[in-house]
Design a protein around this motif. Structure first.
Motif, PDB file in Angstrom:
ATOM      1  N   LYS A   1       0.841  -1.195   0.000  1.00 37.88           N
ATOM      2  CA  LYS A   1       0.000   0.000   0.000  1.00 37.88           C
ATOM      3  C   LYS A   1       0.875   1.244   0.000  1.00 37.88           C
TER       4      LYS A   1
ATOM      5  N   ASP B   1      -2.454   5.791  -2.688  1.00 40.05           N
ATOM      6  CA  ASP B   1      -3.618   4.923  -2.787  1.00 40.05           C
ATOM      7  C   ASP B   1      -4.549   5.127  -1.598  1.00 40.05           C
ATOM      8  N   GLU B   2      -3.974   5.260  -0.405  1.00 42.33           N
ATOM      9  CA  GLU B   2      -4.800   5.477   0.782  1.00 42.33           C
ATOM     10  C   GLU B   2      -5.545   6.806   0.689  1.00 42.33           C
ATOM     11  N   GLU B   3      -4.881   7.857   0.190  1.00 42.96           N
ATOM     12  CA  GLU B   3      -5.540   9.154   0.047  1.00 42.96           C
ATOM     13  C   GLU B   3      -6.680   9.074  -0.966  1.00 42.96           C
ATOM     14  N   GLU B   4      -6.452   8.379  -2.087  1.00 44.33           N
ATOM     15  CA  GLU B   4      -7.507   8.215  -3.082  1.00 44.33           C
ATOM     16  C   GLU B   4      -8.684   7.438  -2.505  1.00 44.33           C
ATOM     17  N   ASN B   5      -8.385   6.397  -1.741  1.00 46.20           N
ATOM     18  CA  ASN B   5      -9.454   5.612  -1.124  1.00 46.20           C
ATOM     19  C   ASN B   5     -10.263   6.449  -0.145  1.00 46.20           C
ATOM     20  N   MET B   6      -9.580   7.292   0.633  1.00 44.95           N
ATOM     21  CA  MET B   6     -10.300   8.144   1.587  1.00 44.95           C
ATOM     22  C   MET B   6     -11.168   9.165   0.861  1.00 44.95           C
TER      23      MET B   6
ATOM     24  N   SER C   1     -12.548   8.848  -2.167  1.00 42.76           N
ATOM     25  CA  SER C   1     -13.698   8.162  -2.750  1.00 42.76           C
ATOM     26  C   SER C   1     -14.681   7.742  -1.669  1.00 42.76           C
ATOM     27  N   LEU C   2     -14.189   7.377  -0.490  1.00 47.62           N
ATOM     28  CA  LEU C   2     -15.077   7.022   0.617  1.00 47.62           C
ATOM     29  C   LEU C   2     -15.860   8.242   1.084  1.00 47.62           C
TER      30      LEU C   2
END
Length: 150
Positions: A112, A116-121, A123-124
């Motif tokens: 990870k 990727d974590e920022e994009e996931n947050m 989109s969430l």
């Protein structure tokens, strides 16, 4: 011991034949923690300990000290509708011991990154906002199904 049909010898050069092993091995991560110099494989049922050792030494140039094998029985399942019993295939596991100085680390296939974590947050957060908007729009329409709204 080979079950492949190889082409018959024909006169002339070059002989275009490649002899491939009939065996397969799959690297498996063990459930309980083991020593760093022990590696687990699933292998074909026809392989013996000597076949496993030769396979790893000759094809992959991995020095092998010891090989231990275990055959686990496949699970039995009963078909609810018809009532007959089926059984999954048996599985052969090979525990390969490497020399004392060598260790094996399983590769991290899904590392990870912070991007990727920022994009996931993001989109969430967008999904949460759109769901709140959807709830606000339909909170006073209890008699109409939610899929009916535009």
């Amino acid at each position: 011991m080979s079950t492949r049909w190889y082409p018959i010898y024909q006169r002339g050069n070059p002989q275009l034949r490649v002899f491939l092993p009939n065996f397969w091995m799959k690297l498996v991560r063990p459930l309980p923690k083991q020593m760093p110099n022990i590696v687990n494989f699933q292998c074909s049922m026809e392989m013996t300990k000597y076949d496993i050792k030769n396979y790893l030494e000759k094809i992959y140039n991995v020095p092998v000290i010891d090989v231990r094998t275990k055959i686990t029985m496949g699970k039995f399942k009963r078909d609810i509708g018809r009532g007959y019993v089926t059984k999954d295939d048996d599985i052969k596991y090979a525990y390969v011991v490497l020399p004392k100085g060598q260790t094996f680390q399983y590769p991290d296939l899904f590392e990870k990154s912070k991007e990727d974590e920022e994009e996931n947050m993001k989109s969430l957060d967008e999904a949460k906002k759109s769901f709140k908007k959807y709830i606000e729009r339909n909170k006073n329409r209890s008699d109409v199904p939610s899929w009916f709204s535009i």
